[in-house]
Motif scaffolding. Structure first.
Motif, PDB file in Angstrom:
ATOM      1  N   THR A  82     -49.875  31.808  -9.561  1.00 26.99           N
ATOM      2  CA  THR A  82     -51.155  32.220  -8.992  1.00 26.99           C
ATOM      3  C   THR A  82     -52.124  31.038  -9.013  1.00 26.99           C
ATOM      4  N   HIS A  83     -53.222  31.200  -8.315  1.00 25.84           N
ATOM      5  CA  HIS A  83     -54.258  30.163  -8.323  1.00 25.84           C
ATOM      6  C   HIS A  83     -54.785  29.940  -9.736  1.00 25.84           C
ATOM      7  N   LEU A  84     -54.932  31.029 -10.469  1.00 28.04           N
ATOM      8  CA  LEU A  84     -55.437  30.927 -11.843  1.00 28.04           C
ATOM      9  C   LEU A  84     -54.477  30.112 -12.722  1.00 28.04           C
ATOM     10  N   ALA A  85     -53.183  30.252 -12.505  1.00 27.98           N
ATOM     11  CA  ALA A  85     -52.220  29.480 -13.294  1.00 27.98           C
ATOM     12  C   ALA A  85     -52.367  27.984 -13.028  1.00 27.98           C
ATOM     13  N   TYR A  86     -52.588  27.617 -11.759  1.00 30.92           N
ATOM     14  CA  TYR A  86     -52.800  26.201 -11.439  1.00 30.92           C
ATOM     15  C   TYR A  86     -54.100  25.688 -12.049  1.00 30.92           C
ATOM     16  N   VAL A  87     -55.149  26.508 -12.042  1.00 28.15           N
ATOM     17  CA  VAL A  87     -56.421  26.096 -12.632  1.00 28.15           C
ATOM     18  C   VAL A  87     -56.246  25.898 -14.133  1.00 28.15           C
ATOM     19  N   ARG A  88     -55.520  26.790 -14.794  1.00 26.05           N
ATOM     20  CA  ARG A  88     -55.314  26.663 -16.243  1.00 26.05           C
ATOM     21  C   ARG A  88     -54.499  25.435 -16.607  1.00 26.05           C
ATOM     22  N   GLU A  89     -53.665  24.952 -15.670  1.00 27.76           N
ATOM     23  CA  GLU A  89     -52.928  23.712 -15.945  1.00 27.76           C
ATOM     24  C   GLU A  89     -53.868  22.515 -15.946  1.00 27.76           C
ATOM     25  N   ARG A  90     -54.888  22.568 -15.090  1.00 27.48           N
ATOM     26  CA  ARG A  90     -55.799  21.422 -14.950  1.00 27.48           C
ATOM     27  C   ARG A  90     -56.941  21.441 -15.952  1.00 27.48           C
ATOM     28  N   ARG A  91     -57.361  22.616 -16.408  1.00 25.41           N
ATOM     29  CA  ARG A  91     -58.554  22.712 -17.245  1.00 25.41           C
ATOM     30  C   ARG A  91     -58.223  23.379 -18.579  1.00 25.41           C
ATOM     31  N   SER A  92     -58.925  22.948 -19.600  1.00 25.24           N
ATOM     32  CA  SER A  92     -58.765  23.577 -20.915  1.00 25.24           C
ATOM     33  C   SER A  92     -59.701  24.788 -20.992  1.00 25.24           C
ATOM     34  N   ASP A  93     -59.557  25.572 -22.047  1.00 29.22           N
ATOM     35  CA  ASP A  93     -60.440  26.736 -22.230  1.00 29.22           C
ATOM     36  C   ASP A  93     -61.885  26.297 -22.414  1.00 29.22           C
ATOM     37  N   ALA A  94     -62.091  25.173 -23.095  1.00 23.56           N
ATOM     38  CA  ALA A  94     -63.454  24.670 -23.304  1.00 23.56           C
ATOM     39  C   ALA A  94     -64.079  24.271 -21.967  1.00 23.56           C
ATOM     40  N   ASP A  95     -63.308  23.615 -21.104  1.00 21.85           N
ATOM     41  CA  ASP A  95     -63.818  23.265 -19.774  1.00 21.85           C
ATOM     42  C   ASP A  95     -64.166  24.518 -18.986  1.00 21.85           C
ATOM     43  N   GLY A  96     -63.328  25.533 -19.080  1.00 21.68           N
ATOM     44  CA  GLY A  96     -63.588  26.786 -18.378  1.00 21.68           C
ATOM     45  C   GLY A  96     -64.858  27.463 -18.868  1.00 21.68           C
ATOM     46  N   ASP A  97     -65.047  27.455 -20.185  1.00 16.87           N
ATOM     47  CA  ASP A  97     -66.268  28.055 -20.749  1.00 16.87           C
ATOM     48  C   ASP A  97     -67.505  27.298 -20.295  1.00 16.87           C
ATOM     49  N   ALA A  98     -67.413  25.966 -20.253  1.00 20.71           N
ATOM     50  CA  ALA A  98     -68.554  25.153 -19.823  1.00 20.71           C
ATOM     51  C   ALA A  98     -68.878  25.428 -18.353  1.00 20.71           C
ATOM     52  N   LEU A  99     -67.884  25.534 -17.508  1.00 23.38           N
ATOM     53  CA  LEU A  99     -68.115  25.832 -16.096  1.00 23.38           C
ATOM     54  C   LEU A  99     -68.708  27.221 -15.901  1.00 23.38           C
ATOM     55  N   LEU A 100     -68.240  28.168 -16.686  1.00 18.97           N
ATOM     56  CA  LEU A 100     -68.765  29.528 -16.597  1.00 18.97           C
ATOM     57  C   LEU A 100     -70.228  29.569 -17.001  1.00 18.97           C
ATOM     58  N   GLU A 101     -70.563  28.883 -18.091  1.00 21.03           N
ATOM     59  CA  GLU A 101     -71.965  28.847 -18.542  1.00 21.03           C
ATOM     60  C   GLU A 101     -72.861  28.178 -17.503  1.00 21.03           C
ATOM     61  N   GLU A 102     -72.351  27.113 -16.882  1.00 19.18           N
ATOM     62  CA  GLU A 102     -73.134  26.419 -15.852  1.00 19.18           C
ATOM     63  C   GLU A 102     -73.378  27.338 -14.646  1.00 19.18           C
ATOM     64  N   ALA A 103     -72.347  28.059 -14.219  1.00 24.56           N
ATOM     65  CA  ALA A 103     -72.486  28.969 -13.080  1.00 24.56           C
ATOM     66  C   ALA A 103     -73.432  30.116 -13.426  1.00 24.56           C
ATOM     67  N   LEU A 104     -73.330  30.643 -14.632  1.00 23.29           N
ATOM     68  CA  LEU A 104     -74.233  31.724 -15.044  1.00 23.29           C
ATOM     69  C   LEU A 104     -75.678  31.243 -15.121  1.00 23.29           C
ATOM     70  N   ALA A 105     -75.886  30.018 -15.590  1.00 23.50           N
ATOM     71  CA  ALA A 105     -77.238  29.464 -15.670  1.00 23.50           C
ATOM     72  C   ALA A 105     -77.844  29.323 -14.279  1.00 23.50           C
ATOM     73  N   LYS A 106     -77.064  28.871 -13.305  1.00 22.04           N
ATOM     74  CA  LYS A 106     -77.553  28.755 -11.926  1.00 22.04           C
ATOM     75  C   LYS A 106     -77.884  30.135 -11.361  1.00 22.04           C
ATOM     76  N   LEU A 107     -77.044  31.107 -11.640  1.00 21.46           N
ATOM     77  CA  LEU A 107     -77.270  32.463 -11.151  1.00 21.46           C
ATOM     78  C   LEU A 107     -78.547  33.073 -11.758  1.00 21.46           C
ATOM     79  N   ARG A 108     -78.743  32.845 -13.046  1.00 22.09           N
ATOM     80  CA  ARG A 108     -79.932  33.365 -13.720  1.00 22.09           C
ATOM     81  C   ARG A 108     -81.190  32.674 -13.193  1.00 22.09           C
ATOM     82  N   ALA A 109     -81.075  31.377 -12.896  1.00 20.54           N
ATOM     83  CA  ALA A 109     -82.229  30.650 -12.377  1.00 20.54           C
ATOM     84  C   ALA A 109     -82.607  31.148 -10.986  1.00 20.54           C
TER      85      ALA A 109
END
Length: 113
Positions: A82-109
């Motif tokens: 799946t697309h998610l499997a390819y993303v998990r190969e490229r990014r670590s969990d910490a990178d994923g959490d950082a991207l999620l926080e950044e996207a949530l911050a933009k949405l809240r702003a």
């Protein structure tokens, strides 16, 4: 209405044909191929044609070779990713959490919250 001279049930070109009408057949050689499941395939090649190393088995589709004792192995098929499997190969969990926080911050702003 039965015709006296009509030939029924035939078409143009049907009937006994000999080499006089067709021409001589090209010289051929038969080559045997075996797949991993033990299927034997007889293939006719022109005597001056280059014989390939592998031939697809018409019964099972596996590659077949000319050595009966050591047929080529079946190709390894990779499971669907799946697309998610390819993303998990490229990014670590910490990178994923950082991207999620950044996207949530933009949405809240944007919402002004």
């Amino acid at each position: 209405m039965a015709g006296g001279n009509a030939i029924r049930g035939t078409r143009v070109g049907a009937g006994p044909m000999g080499e006089a009408e067709r021409g001589e057949a090209a010289p051929r050689r038969r080559v045997l191929f075996w797949c991993a499941q033990g299927h034997e395939t007889h293939v006719a090649f022109a005597s001056d044609a280059e014989v390939p190393d592998l031939w697809d088995c018409p019964r099972c589709g596996l590659p077949a070779g000319q050595d009966q004792s050591a047929p080529p192995p079946a190709p390894r098929t990779e499971p669907y990713k799946t697309h998610l499997a390819y993303v998990r190969e490229r990014r670590s969990d910490a990178d994923g959490d950082a991207l999620l926080e950044e996207a949530l911050a933009k949405l809240r702003a944007r919402r002004g919250a």
